[in-house]
Design a protein around this motif. Structure first.
Motif, PDB file in Angstrom:
ATOM      1  N   PRO A  14       0.840  -1.170  -0.088  1.00 20.41           N
ATOM      2  CA  PRO A  14       0.037   0.100   0.102  1.00 20.41           C
ATOM      3  C   PRO A  14       0.663   1.280   0.144  1.00 20.41           C
ATOM      4  N   MET A  15       2.038   1.083   0.762  1.00 18.75           N
ATOM      5  CA  MET A  15       2.663   2.532   0.762  1.00 18.75           C
ATOM      6  C   MET A  15       3.429   2.670  -0.406  1.00 18.75           C
ATOM      7  N   TYR A  16       3.782   1.673  -1.410  1.00 17.21           N
ATOM      8  CA  TYR A  16       4.218   1.877  -2.759  1.00 17.21           C
ATOM      9  C   TYR A  16       3.056   2.382  -3.605  1.00 17.21           C
ATOM     10  N   LEU A  17       1.810   1.997  -3.511  1.00 11.19           N
ATOM     11  CA  LEU A  17       0.823   2.523  -4.440  1.00 11.19           C
ATOM     12  C   LEU A  17       0.535   3.890  -4.007  1.00 11.19           C
ATOM     13  N   LEU A  18       0.715   4.306  -2.679  1.00 10.92           N
ATOM     14  CA  LEU A  18       0.405   5.540  -2.392  1.00 10.92           C
ATOM     15  C   LEU A  18       1.324   6.570  -2.915  1.00 10.92           C
ATOM     16  N   ILE A  19       2.572   6.238  -2.844  1.00  9.63           N
ATOM     17  CA  ILE A  19       3.348   7.271  -3.878  1.00  9.63           C
ATOM     18  C   ILE A  19       3.409   6.805  -5.055  1.00  9.63           C
ATOM     19  N   ALA A  20       3.294   5.890  -5.725  1.00  6.19           N
ATOM     20  CA  ALA A  20       3.338   5.807  -7.118  1.00  6.19           C
ATOM     21  C   ALA A  20       2.148   6.340  -7.804  1.00  6.19           C
ATOM     22  N   VAL A  21       0.884   6.056  -7.189  1.00  7.47           N
ATOM     23  CA  VAL A  21      -0.269   6.434  -8.022  1.00  7.47           C
ATOM     24  C   VAL A  21      -0.786   7.990  -7.486  1.00  7.47           C
ATOM     25  N   TRP A  22      -0.610   8.579  -6.468  1.00  5.28           N
ATOM     26  CA  TRP A  22      -0.982   9.817  -5.967  1.00  5.28           C
ATOM     27  C   TRP A  22       0.050  10.675  -5.664  1.00  5.28           C
ATOM     28  N   GLY A  23       1.380  10.447  -6.245  1.00 10.58           N
ATOM     29  CA  GLY A  23       2.409  11.050  -5.790  1.00 10.58           C
ATOM     30  C   GLY A  23       2.748  12.118  -6.911  1.00 10.58           C
ATOM     31  N   GLY A  24       3.849  13.026  -6.494  1.00 14.56           N
ATOM     32  CA  GLY A  24       4.243  14.051  -7.414  1.00 14.56           C
ATOM     33  C   GLY A  24       4.843  13.670  -8.828  1.00 14.56           C
ATOM     34  N   PRO A  25       5.552  14.656  -9.278  1.00 13.46           N
ATOM     35  CA  PRO A  25       5.962  14.229 -10.698  1.00 13.46           C
ATOM     36  C   PRO A  25       7.089  13.377 -10.826  1.00 13.46           C
ATOM     37  N   ARG A  26       7.865  13.356  -9.771  1.00 14.53           N
ATOM     38  CA  ARG A  26       8.978  12.090  -9.759  1.00 14.53           C
ATOM     39  C   ARG A  26       8.435  10.793  -9.242  1.00 14.53           C
ATOM     40  N   LYS A  27       7.389  10.718  -9.170  1.00 11.73           N
ATOM     41  CA  LYS A  27       6.732   9.396  -8.373  1.00 11.73           C
ATOM     42  C   LYS A  27       7.110   8.067  -8.553  1.00 11.73           C
ATOM     43  N   THR A  28       7.488   7.962  -9.885  1.00 15.55           N
ATOM     44  CA  THR A  28       7.850   6.488 -10.428  1.00 15.55           C
ATOM     45  C   THR A  28       9.281   6.133  -9.820  1.00 15.55           C
ATOM     46  N   TYR A  29      10.045   7.456  -9.923  1.00 12.53           N
ATOM     47  CA  TYR A  29      11.344   7.016  -9.263  1.00 12.53           C
ATOM     48  C   TYR A  29      11.405   7.088  -7.679  1.00 12.53           C
ATOM     49  N   ALA A  30      10.541   7.698  -7.005  1.00  5.58           N
ATOM     50  CA  ALA A  30      10.516   7.622  -5.684  1.00  5.58           C
ATOM     51  C   ALA A  30      10.045   6.404  -5.077  1.00  5.58           C
ATOM     52  N   SER A  31       9.147   6.046  -5.869  1.00  5.92           N
ATOM     53  CA  SER A  31       8.491   4.952  -5.309  1.00  5.92           C
ATOM     54  C   SER A  31       9.055   3.421  -5.449  1.00  5.92           C
ATOM     55  N   ILE A  32       9.644   3.410  -6.514  1.00  5.85           N
ATOM     56  CA  ILE A  32      10.513   2.365  -6.880  1.00  5.85           C
ATOM     57  C   ILE A  32      11.750   2.154  -5.891  1.00  5.85           C
ATOM     58  N   LYS A  33      12.355   3.250  -5.779  1.00  4.28           N
ATOM     59  CA  LYS A  33      13.235   3.424  -4.921  1.00  4.28           C
ATOM     60  C   LYS A  33      13.389   3.110  -3.469  1.00  4.28           C
ATOM     61  N   PHE A  34      11.972   3.600  -2.959  1.00  8.96           N
ATOM     62  CA  PHE A  34      11.479   3.204  -1.585  1.00  8.96           C
ATOM     63  C   PHE A  34      11.437   1.824  -1.659  1.00  8.96           C
ATOM     64  N   PHE A  35      10.835   1.208  -2.404  1.00  8.76           N
ATOM     65  CA  PHE A  35      10.280  -0.328  -2.407  1.00  8.76           C
ATOM     66  C   PHE A  35      11.435  -0.874  -2.394  1.00  8.76           C
ATOM     67  N   LEU A  36      12.486  -0.876  -3.404  1.00  8.41           N
ATOM     68  CA  LEU A  36      13.627  -1.700  -3.780  1.00  8.41           C
ATOM     69  C   LEU A  36      14.687  -1.471  -2.216  1.00  8.41           C
ATOM     70  N   TYR A  37      14.685  -0.533  -2.004  1.00 10.90           N
ATOM     71  CA  TYR A  37      15.616  -0.139  -0.840  1.00 10.90           C
ATOM     72  C   TYR A  37      15.001  -0.995   0.224  1.00 10.90           C
ATOM     73  N   THR A  38      13.795  -0.834   0.619  1.00 11.35           N
ATOM     74  CA  THR A  38      13.366  -1.405   1.769  1.00 11.35           C
ATOM     75  C   THR A  38      13.204  -3.033   1.701  1.00 11.35           C
ATOM     76  N   LEU A  39      12.982  -3.196   0.554  1.00  8.74           N
ATOM     77  CA  LEU A  39      12.989  -4.804   0.467  1.00  8.74           C
ATOM     78  C   LEU A  39      14.133  -5.501   0.437  1.00  8.74           C
ATOM     79  N   ALA A  40      15.182  -4.716  -0.155  1.00  6.99           N
ATOM     80  CA  ALA A  40      16.698  -5.371  -0.094  1.00  6.99           C
ATOM     81  C   ALA A  40      17.046  -5.104   1.355  1.00  6.99           C
ATOM     82  N   GLY A  41      16.656  -4.292   2.026  1.00  8.02           N
ATOM     83  CA  GLY A  41      17.158  -4.215   3.327  1.00  8.02           C
ATOM     84  C   GLY A  41      16.543  -5.500   4.147  1.00  8.02           C
ATOM     85  N   SER A  42      15.428  -5.860   3.876  1.00  8.02           N
ATOM     86  CA  SER A  42      14.833  -6.808   4.912  1.00  8.02           C
ATOM     87  C   SER A  42      14.775  -8.156   4.588  1.00  8.02           C
TER      88      SER A  42
END
Lengths: 473, 510
Positions: free
Chosen positions: B156-184
């Motif tokens: 849901p957090m990914y979708l919140l950023i990727a769908v309703w986010g600002g102009p660079r939402k794609t970059y930001a959402s993927i970075k968030f997801f990859l970073y957090t998932l790779a960490g865990s």
């Protein structure tokens, strides 16, 4: 009633005959479709009805046990789902639709016979029955363009397939030569007695090769991308799911030959698992065609399944079964969307999915659930399966393997996420709307429910799988 | 289950209060599927979140602050084959975080009332699923349950950023997801390794087992990677500004107020009690990373021209204080860190809401576009003033108490390290006052702001509860600190039960 033991196979044979006669007439695609759907439904019922039967047929070459019956139910389910969402057969030439169904059913029948085969030659015949039917399904595609690139795929498929079969036959000859028997249950004690001989290991490994081909394990994976791309969407959906179930079933039966101290076999499986995971995931990262991407992801998932086999233990086998069933459902969910998004049966590029959430919200959700599940994100089945596989492997002390597998999860998330991103975060531009009928919706919802339910309540399923595995040990 | 207290009086139809709090939002999201009017969706989401907040209040009254045990416990079989249980419980460490989450969610719904205009239903569904998984993370006492919720939250957090986010939402959402998932992913391996050592996934059972030093070393590293990325600690912070800036207001609030706390909660719940030896080994390095985060966050925030980025980088600094407090491993430090977690949730959440409000009006987050609004939005700048003061830890506000305790703990541990944290507090004053000056007064070149209208009743209602907590914690922190004492004391005992920091990094390398 011995005939009841053979009831699913007999019924499918009857169905094949009916379809054969239907295919003799002309303009009968609709009849054939209705027939195969009813056959698939009845077949599930029959398999369910026979699930508690046990017995042996044909001079003990054919064994009905809980293990085989469980797989028959699962594969019948897979067949039903594929024919339901591929109802229109958009990608198949009009005048061969009836024949297409005939071979599809014949292939399923081969697979269903395969999981009951406990004798090397029976096993070989069943495998070839299913394989040759599949080889024929690929060139039946209608590519609308006249390029006939499906022929290239078909040739590749059959050539690689024949080589894999050859390898398997060669391995079988070793096993027979060493033991003088072709019955699996007699092979087990004799092979265990002479396990220190390299020929045994070579033989077992080569027999496994035939099924590695079906499951698309490295290095038997070369056919995957081209066949996935060249075959029609419906055909790929079938190839990518149902035969893999049977392949895992047979790999478990063969792996039992190697137990309990199959150090060399374990090492071989570990190497293959790692290679499959890395190869599949890394190459999937750059794919543009979604079927190719799923093909490479399938190679990676085959690697994960091997994690269950390397334990050579009951729980490991049960987990592998759980995982491959989960994979079937996740994969079917993805292919359902591909089949529906494709307008005339053409291939779907990942960018063709842009804005799917507006064009077909239900399909977008299904695809997202399927992708997240394949990526192994909880609460979906992909996570629970991976979690249990890793637990089983670590319990056997394969720490490096587990770490590599965990790293692969991180690699793979990127391409799965790209698909979700395209479907949800981009605008449709001028992409056409997608019609979704009630049946598709019902199918989507039920696949999603299964994906979530299997992920959250695995206890019962693992129990059933363990009981089934116990039957063959 | 001697670590679990089951309070019989907090049950409703045999369902424990914690389960109700966890599952109410997700049930609400299922109902939302069938509501098609956008306004009805908003009101329904508000009702669900408010109801959840009200239901969660008895947790505070019913909480027994004299025991370190996990209270309101629930323990049901889930997957006996692998020994996975559905175990819930809260102690003094998680109580306030749970309450903060339930109380913030209605404000998030209110804060996105007008901001979200497209696909309102999906937005609210994502928000409610977020609430379920966040609450679950703070309550889960079974590692598998914890991990499932921890990871499931990404969707849901990914979708919140990727769908309703600002102009660079794609970059930001993927970075968030990859970073957090790779960490865990390594957290998963550590989890399985711990299970194979102890034979159970129960988190309390994993504590105090006296694992070998090398084992602790590796498990700690896996924990650290996952939690440090989530916090985020310097140098793992790069996903944070991107995600914060591009996320919609409610997304930023949830991210800053709750998600970041999961990392520090992870340190308290896992690193310290499960791997105490390794905690001592790594303590100095983590303390210096915290200092680096405090200074880096402060200096970077000073240079921002985007209000949201400024607040985002200030988060890096504030979270540095939190990790500093946790790893000085004394009572003041840990209690200060825990209070600072709540403070940061309240203050930064409020600041993100305020940035969102100005964005709704000017459609820009640029500081230059928002200068001199004080004349036209007096109410707005009053709130902004108070929250900015809170963010720079002005005496009388909540952050002062938290930072004071952290620094007190820091000086007990090492004067050197604590002195390095002091400039961080000064920097906070610098960047916050700079922003405040520009927004309220600006200069002679202010853009024409006369079209701006002041806060409406909804916005005041959104901010008022947060302001209440700013002063409540600031002036009378004891109701918040009292519930922590026993659990923190117990935690410090658990850490000190370790064989002590005789091991050095060098001795671990074979």
């Amino acid at each position: 009633m011995k005939v009841m033991l053979f009831a699913p196979e007999l019924f499918l044979l009857l169905g094949c005959l009916v379809l054969f006669f239907v295919s003799l007439g002309s303009s009968n695609a609709k009849t054939a479709r209705n027939i195969i759907i009813s056959i698939a439904v009845v077949n599930i019922l029959i398999c369910m009805g026979c699930k508690d039967l046990t017995g042996e047929l044909f001079f003990s070459a054919y064994k009905i046990d809980p293990f085989s019956q469980l797989f028959k139910i699962i594969m019948s389910f897979g067949l039903l789902v594929v024919v339901l969402f591929g109802r229109e057969l958009k990608g198949i030439e009009q005048n061969v639709k009836a024949e297409y169904y005939l071979f599809l059913l014949l292939s399923t029948m081969g697979l269903i016979m395969l999981v009951s085969s406990v004798e090397l030659l029976t096993l070989f015949v069943a495998l070839e029955l299913s394989s040759y039917s599949l080889y024929l399904l690929v060139p039946m595609r209608d590519d609308h363009g006249g390029l006939r690139y499906q022929m290239e795929s078909a040739i590749k498929y059959i050539l690689f397939g024949v080589v894999a079969t050859g390898v398997m036959l060669f391995g079988m000859s070793y096993l027979f030569g060493l033991t003088g028997t072709t019955y699996l249950n007699e092979l087990i004690p004799r092979l265990h007695a002479m396990y220190d001989q390299p020929a045994v290991i070579v033989g077992i490994a080569m027999v496994m090769g035939g099924f590695f081909f079906k499951l698309a394990v490295f290095p038997f994976h070369f056919w995957v991308p081209d066949v996935y791309e060249g075959a029609s969407n419906e055909t790929t959906a079938f190839i990518a799911s149902v035969p893999k179930i049977a392949a895992v079933a047979m790999l478990i039966r063969i792996a039992v030959l190697a137990a309990p101290e199959g150090k060399t076999i374990i090492t071989m499986l570990m190497v293959l698992a790692v290679c499959s995971m890395f190869y599949g995931n890394l190459i999937a990262l750059v794919q543009k065609d979604i079927k190719r991407m799923l093909g490479f992801s399938g190679i990676a998932h085959a690697g994960y399944v091997l994690l269950g086999l390397i334990t050579l233990k009951e729980t490991g086998y049960a987990t592998a079964m759980y995982y491959i069933v989960g994979y079937l459902v996740m994969n079917l969910a993805c292919f359902l969307v591909i089949c529906k998004v494709s307008r005339n049966g053409e291939n779907v590029l990942i960018e063709d999915l842009s804005g799917l959430h507006k064009r077909a919200p239900m399909l977008a959700l299904t695809l997202a659930v399927g992708m997240f599940a394949l990526a192994g994100i909880p609460p979906f089945v992909g996570f629970m399966g991976k979690f249990m596989l890793l637990t089983g492997a670590l319990r056997e002390g394969h720490l490096p393997l587990v770490i590599l597998a965990a790293l692969n999860t991180a690699i793979s998330i990127y391409y799965y996420l790209s698909v979700v991103r395209i479907t949800y975060a981009s605008d449709p531009e001028d992409q056409p709307m997608v019609d979704v009928d009630g049946m598709t919706k019902a199918l989507s919802v039920s696949l999603m429910v299964i994906i979530i339910f299997m992920g959250l309540a695995p206890a019962r399923i693992i129990e059933v799988a363990s009981t089934a595995v116990k039957a063959i040990l | 289950m001697d670590f679990l207290l089951i309070n019989e009086s907090y049950k409703f139809f045999d369902i424990g209060i914690l389960s109700i709090i966890i599952f109410l939002p997700v049930l609400g999201s299922l109902v939302l599927l069938f509501i098609n009017n956008d306004n009805a969706v908003r009101y329904f989401a508000l009702v669900v979140t408010v109801a959840n907040a009200v239901i969660s209040l008895p947790l505070y009254w019913g909480f027994d602050p004299t025991t370190p045990k996990y209270q309101f416990g629930e323990h049901h079989a889930w997957f006996p084959g692998l020994d996975i249980w559905y175990t819930l419980g809260i102690d003094g460490i998680s109580l306030l975080l749970v309450l903060m989450t339930t109380l913030l969610m209605p404000l998030c719904v209110l804060g996105s009332w007008k901001y979200i205009q497209k696909r309102v239903k999906e937005f609210m569904i994502c928000l409610l699923i977020m609430e379920t998984s966040m609450l679950g993370v703070f309550m889960a006492l079974d590692f598998v349950l914890f991990y499932i919720l921890w990871e499931a939250m990404l969707i849901p957090m990914y979708l919140l950023i990727a769908v309703w986010g600002g102009p660079r939402k794609t970059y930001a959402s993927i970075k968030f997801f990859l970073y957090t998932l790779a960490g865990s992913v390594m957290l998963l391996v550590a989890l399985i390794a711990l299970y194979l050592k102890t034979g159970s996934f129960s988190i309390p059972n994993m504590m105090g087992q006296g694992y070998s030093t090398v084992f602790q070393f590796w498990v700690f590293l896996a924990f650290f990677l996952a939690f440090a990325i989530k916090v985020p600690m310097f140098p793992f912070h790069t996903w944070l500004p991107a995600a914060h800036v591009e996320a919609p207001t409610a997304g930023s609030v949830v991210l800053a107020s709750v998600l970041l706390k999961m990392g520090t909660y992870g340190f308290l719940r896992f690193c310290l009690p499960i791997t105490p030896d390794a905690t001592f080994t790594f303590m100095p390095y983590i303390l210096w990373l915290s200092i680096a985060g405090i200074l880096y966050g402060g200096f970077t925030a000073l240079a921002q021209s985007d209000m949201k980025k400024l607040v985002a980088y200030s988060s890096v600094g504030h979270m540095g204080f939190v990790t500093l407090g946790i790893f000085v491993l004394n009572k003041n430090g840990i209690e200060g860190a825990m209070l600072q977690m709540i403070n940061h949730g309240v203050t930064t959440g409020a600041l993100f809401l305020m940035v969102g409000m100005i964005y709704e009006r000017t459609h820009s987050r640029e500081l230059a576009m928002a200068t001199g609004v004080g004349k036209f939005m007096p109410l707005y700048v009053i709130f902004l003033g108070f929250f900015s003061l809170s963010s720079l830890a002005f005496p009388g506000t909540n952050s002062f108490v938290g930072e004071f305790l952290v620094l007190a703990g820091g000086f007990t541990h090492s004067t050197l390290i604590a002195s390095f944290a002091i400039p961080g507090a000064v920097l906070a004053a610098a960047y916050m006052l700079r922003m405040l000056q520009k927004v309220v007064w600006g200069g002679t070149k202010n853009p024409d702001q006369s079209y701006l209208f002041d806060l409406d009743a909804r916005e005041v209602i959104t901010l008022a509860p947060l302001l209440l907590f700013v002063f409540w914690i600031g002036l009378g922190p004891s109701p918040f600190l009292d519930v922590m004492h026993t659990s923190v004391h117990h935690l410090i005992e658990q850490v000190n039960a370790a064989s002590h920091g005789a091991t050095t990094m060098a001795s671990l390398i074979p």
